[in-house]
Design a protein around this motif. Sequence first.
Motif, PDB file in Angstrom:
ATOM      1  N   TYR A  81       0.832  -1.203   0.000  1.00 37.21           N
ATOM      2  CA  TYR A  81       0.000   0.000   0.000  1.00 37.21           C
ATOM      3  C   TYR A  81       0.866   1.253   0.000  1.00 37.21           C
ATOM      4  O   TYR A  81       0.596   2.209  -0.725  1.00 37.21           O
ATOM      5  N   PHE A  82       1.922   1.265   0.816  1.00 35.10           N
ATOM      6  CA  PHE A  82       2.825   2.415   0.849  1.00 35.10           C
ATOM      7  C   PHE A  82       3.426   2.646  -0.533  1.00 35.10           C
ATOM      8  O   PHE A  82       3.561   3.794  -0.970  1.00 35.10           O
ATOM      9  N   THR A  83       3.796   1.573  -1.213  1.00 39.55           N
ATOM     10  CA  THR A  83       4.383   1.692  -2.551  1.00 39.55           C
ATOM     11  C   THR A  83       3.426   2.370  -3.510  1.00 39.55           C
ATOM     12  O   THR A  83       3.817   3.252  -4.288  1.00 39.55           O
ATOM     13  N   GLU A  84       2.165   1.977  -3.453  1.00 40.91           N
ATOM     14  CA  GLU A  84       1.172   2.588  -4.348  1.00 40.91           C
ATOM     15  C   GLU A  84       0.929   4.052  -3.998  1.00 40.91           C
ATOM     16  O   GLU A  84       0.752   4.888  -4.887  1.00 40.91           O
ATOM     17  N   ARG A  85       0.946   4.387  -2.716  1.00 39.82           N
ATOM     18  CA  ARG A  85       0.772   5.786  -2.316  1.00 39.82           C
ATOM     19  C   ARG A  85       2.001   6.609  -2.718  1.00 39.82           C
ATOM     20  O   ARG A  85       1.872   7.786  -3.086  1.00 39.82           O
ATOM     21  N   LEU A  86       3.174   6.008  -2.651  1.00 41.29           N
ATOM     22  CA  LEU A  86       4.383   6.694  -3.085  1.00 41.29           C
ATOM     23  C   LEU A  86       4.331   6.940  -4.593  1.00 41.29           C
ATOM     24  O   LEU A  86       4.673   8.033  -5.061  1.00 41.29           O
ATOM     25  N   ARG A  87       3.885   5.943  -5.342  1.00 42.80           N
ATOM     26  CA  ARG A  87       3.752   6.099  -6.790  1.00 42.80           C
ATOM     27  C   ARG A  87       2.726   7.200  -7.112  1.00 42.80           C
ATOM     28  O   ARG A  87       2.944   8.030  -7.997  1.00 42.80           O
ATOM     29  N   ARG A  88       1.643   7.218  -6.369  1.00 39.09           N
ATOM     30  CA  ARG A  88       0.596   8.239  -6.568  1.00 39.09           C
ATOM     31  C   ARG A  88       1.143   9.638  -6.289  1.00 39.09           C
ATOM     32  O   ARG A  88       0.854  10.590  -7.014  1.00 39.09           O
ATOM     33  N   TYR A  89       1.946   9.751  -5.231  1.00 40.23           N
ATOM     34  CA  TYR A  89       2.543  11.048  -4.897  1.00 40.23           C
ATOM     35  C   TYR A  89       3.467  11.524  -6.016  1.00 40.23           C
ATOM     36  O   TYR A  89       3.431  12.695  -6.411  1.00 40.23           O
ATOM     37  N   ILE A  90       4.307  10.626  -6.539  1.00 37.74           N
ATOM     38  CA  ILE A  90       5.243  10.984  -7.601  1.00 37.74           C
ATOM     39  C   ILE A  90       4.477  11.436  -8.837  1.00 37.74           C
ATOM     40  O   ILE A  90       4.827  12.444  -9.481  1.00 37.74           O
ATOM     41  N   GLN A  91       3.411  10.748  -9.169  1.00 38.07           N
ATOM     42  CA  GLN A  91       2.625  11.098 -10.358  1.00 38.07           C
ATOM     43  C   GLN A  91       1.922  12.437 -10.177  1.00 38.07           C
ATOM     44  O   GLN A  91       1.881  13.256 -11.102  1.00 38.07           O
ATOM     45  N   GLN A  92       1.362  12.677  -9.003  1.00 39.32           N
ATOM     46  CA  GLN A  92       0.630  13.921  -8.758  1.00 39.32           C
ATOM     47  C   GLN A  92       1.563  15.122  -8.645  1.00 39.32           C
ATOM     48  O   GLN A  92       1.202  16.228  -9.060  1.00 39.32           O
ATOM     49  N   SER A  93       2.744  14.914  -8.074  1.00 41.38           N
ATOM     50  CA  SER A  93       3.663  16.027  -7.878  1.00 41.38           C
ATOM     51  C   SER A  93       4.498  16.327  -9.111  1.00 41.38           C
ATOM     52  O   SER A  93       5.144  17.370  -9.184  1.00 41.38           O
ATOM     53  N   GLY A  94       4.499  15.399 -10.070  1.00 40.41           N
ATOM     54  CA  GLY A  94       5.285  15.598 -11.277  1.00 40.41           C
ATOM     55  C   GLY A  94       6.758  15.305 -11.081  1.00 40.41           C
ATOM     56  O   GLY A  94       7.582  15.610 -11.943  1.00 40.41           O
ATOM     57  N   GLU A  95       7.111  14.712  -9.933  1.00 37.82           N
ATOM     58  CA  GLU A  95       8.503  14.351  -9.690  1.00 37.82           C
ATOM     59  C   GLU A  95       8.907  13.195 -10.599  1.00 37.82           C
ATOM     60  O   GLU A  95       8.076  12.384 -10.998  1.00 37.82           O
ATOM     61  N   SER A  96      10.180  13.114 -10.920  1.00 37.11           N
ATOM     62  CA  SER A  96      10.677  12.026 -11.762  1.00 37.11           C
ATOM     63  C   SER A  96      11.218  10.906 -10.896  1.00 37.11           C
ATOM     64  O   SER A  96      11.603  11.114  -9.751  1.00 37.11           O
ATOM     65  N   PHE A 159     -14.221   5.751 -11.525  1.00 40.38           N
ATOM     66  CA  PHE A 159     -13.747   5.251 -10.235  1.00 40.38           C
ATOM     67  C   PHE A 159     -13.083   3.886 -10.403  1.00 40.38           C
ATOM     68  O   PHE A 159     -12.014   3.623  -9.860  1.00 40.38           O
ATOM     69  N   SER A 160     -13.691   3.024 -11.180  1.00 41.99           N
ATOM     70  CA  SER A 160     -13.136   1.705 -11.446  1.00 41.99           C
ATOM     71  C   SER A 160     -11.787   1.814 -12.155  1.00 41.99           C
ATOM     72  O   SER A 160     -10.825   1.096 -11.827  1.00 41.99           O
ATOM     73  N   GLU A 161     -11.706   2.711 -13.122  1.00 38.38           N
ATOM     74  CA  GLU A 161     -10.447   2.919 -13.851  1.00 38.38           C
ATOM     75  C   GLU A 161      -9.352   3.443 -12.912  1.00 38.38           C
ATOM     76  O   GLU A 161      -8.184   3.054 -13.031  1.00 38.38           O
ATOM     77  N   GLU A 162      -9.742   4.333 -11.994  1.00 36.88           N
ATOM     78  CA  GLU A 162      -8.772   4.894 -11.048  1.00 36.88           C
ATOM     79  C   GLU A 162      -8.245   3.827 -10.097  1.00 36.88           C
ATOM     80  O   GLU A 162      -7.057   3.797  -9.772  1.00 36.88           O
ATOM     81  N   LEU A 163      -9.117   2.926  -9.666  1.00 35.11           N
ATOM     82  CA  LEU A 163      -8.679   1.843  -8.791  1.00 35.11           C
ATOM     83  C   LEU A 163      -7.696   0.928  -9.511  1.00 35.11           C
ATOM     84  O   LEU A 163      -6.702   0.478  -8.919  1.00 35.11           O
ATOM     85  N   THR A 164      -7.951   0.673 -10.774  1.00 35.03           N
ATOM     86  CA  THR A 164      -7.039  -0.157 -11.565  1.00 35.03           C
ATOM     87  C   THR A 164      -5.699   0.546 -11.749  1.00 35.03           C
ATOM     88  O   THR A 164      -4.628  -0.064 -11.634  1.00 35.03           O
ATOM     89  N   ARG A 165      -5.765   1.848 -12.021  1.00 34.39           N
ATOM     90  CA  ARG A 165      -4.539   2.608 -12.273  1.00 34.39           C
ATOM     91  C   ARG A 165      -3.676   2.718 -11.026  1.00 34.39           C
ATOM     92  O   ARG A 165      -2.451   2.629 -11.091  1.00 34.39           O
ATOM     93  N   THR A 166      -4.306   2.904  -9.870  1.00 32.10           N
ATOM     94  CA  THR A 166      -3.561   3.126  -8.626  1.00 32.10           C
ATOM     95  C   THR A 166      -3.302   1.850  -7.836  1.00 32.10           C
ATOM     96  O   THR A 166      -2.568   1.884  -6.844  1.00 32.10           O
ATOM     97  N   ASN A 167      -3.918   0.739  -8.255  1.00 33.09           N
ATOM     98  CA  ASN A 167      -3.775  -0.537  -7.534  1.00 33.09           C
ATOM     99  C   ASN A 167      -4.274  -0.446  -6.094  1.00 33.09           C
ATOM    100  O   ASN A 167      -3.760  -1.134  -5.201  1.00 33.09           O
ATOM    101  N   LEU A 168      -5.258   0.420  -5.852  1.00 33.27           N
ATOM    102  CA  LEU A 168      -5.868   0.550  -4.530  1.00 33.27           C
ATOM    103  C   LEU A 168      -7.229  -0.114  -4.535  1.00 33.27           C
ATOM    104  O   LEU A 168      -7.886  -0.222  -5.582  1.00 33.27           O
ATOM    105  N   THR A 169      -7.658  -0.552  -3.366  1.00 36.75           N
ATOM    106  CA  THR A 169      -9.011  -1.083  -3.249  1.00 36.75           C
ATOM    107  C   THR A 169      -9.994   0.074  -3.086  1.00 36.75           C
ATOM    108  O   THR A 169      -9.604   1.204  -2.766  1.00 36.75           O
ATOM    109  N   ALA A 170     -11.276  -0.233  -3.299  1.00 36.51           N
ATOM    110  CA  ALA A 170     -12.297   0.816  -3.157  1.00 36.51           C
ATOM    111  C   ALA A 170     -12.308   1.371  -1.737  1.00 36.51           C
ATOM    112  O   ALA A 170     -12.444   2.582  -1.532  1.00 36.51           O
ATOM    113  N   GLU A 171     -12.148   0.499  -0.737  1.00 33.35           N
ATOM    114  CA  GLU A 171     -12.172   0.957   0.649  1.00 33.35           C
ATOM    115  C   GLU A 171     -10.948   1.817   0.966  1.00 33.35           C
ATOM    116  O   GLU A 171     -11.055   2.809   1.691  1.00 33.35           O
ATOM    117  N   GLN A 172      -9.793   1.458   0.432  1.00 37.14           N
ATOM    118  CA  GLN A 172      -8.595   2.270   0.641  1.00 37.14           C
ATOM    119  C   GLN A 172      -8.766   3.656   0.027  1.00 37.14           C
ATOM    120  O   GLN A 172      -8.390   4.668   0.634  1.00 37.14           O
TER     121      GLN A 172
END
Length: 347
Positions: A81-96, A159-172
């Motif tokens: 889960y931390f890995t997916e949140r880290l990936r999400r942060y990098i994508q949202q912040s535009g960091e490389s 919403f379904s597409e976002e869950l697939t893209r972020t690898n998060l569950t709906a509850e997360q």
Amino acid sequence: MPKRRRRSRVPVPAWERERGAIGRRIAGRRPQFYATAGVVGLVVLAVGIVAFAFLSNYVEDRNRPGSTAIKVEDTNYTVRYFTERLRRYIQQSGESASLLQQNPEVALSLVGDELINEALLLRFAADQGQSATEDEVKAEIATMLTLTGPDDPTFETRFSEELTRTNLTAEQYRDIARAAVLKRKVEAKFTAEVPTAAESIHYRQIVLDTTDQAEVDALVKQIEGGAAFAQVAAERSADTTAKDNGGDAGWAPRGALEKKLEDTLFALEVGKPTVYPTESNIYVYQVLEKQLDRPVGETQKTTISQNKYSSWLDEKRASVKIVNDMEFPDGNLEKIDYALKRVQQTT
């Protein structure tokens, strides 16, 4: 006739007994045989140790994604889960990904703090009388998905597409949205509690980039001896924002400054300079005026509210048990390496 007594058989010592076929074969081996057998045994043992270590590492690698990254009391965030949140942060912040590799501690710290704060909000927002309804959570998700609202006809698909893209569950994902709603409500509550007028001080400062205490003491004596504070600030202060106006920092109501500094300045006698060291600089402060009931500006209200929110989070953080294995470089380096490598591979 008396019976003849049987002669008792005298036991033969073990060392004199006749050896069996296997014993004779082993005993007849040359010394080279035993040396070879010992080497083979050591090789087998070494191979076994290596195989065990490899198997242990393999099992550990397989289990690592499900192991704990951050835990706040009974709320557990896994490494996956931390890995997916880290990936999400990098994508949202535009960091490389390359920047993440060069300077990982910033992203790891920000994501770690974000998860801890979310857990605290979900756990303690009710203490401030705040909650989030399912409708509010859905509306927040719509905002996160940049939709017009929760009634958007594409909501479920997006919403379904976002869950697939972020690898998060709906509850997360809902928990992320719920924490965002609660954060906004708690901050709004603290803002509403800021008074329209408060005890305030008007002060000025000189920022010194020296650690030489003798030099600082000489400067303070110079001011106490009659030297103009504004002139000394213009000549010596490293604070480029205020040195041109004599180091004047303006008015500060209670709650607008860091707590330790606030306690120091509000207790300071008007006109008396004081030295205030920090990790990076040494400050010389002087209070010009005090007012018991001065109006609080809108910008100051925001500052006071943010300080109160941060203090509240710090208080709650101190009240719970927190495990953070993703804190670089003091955390679990294997878990950190796992997260960084997988984010770098996909961003």
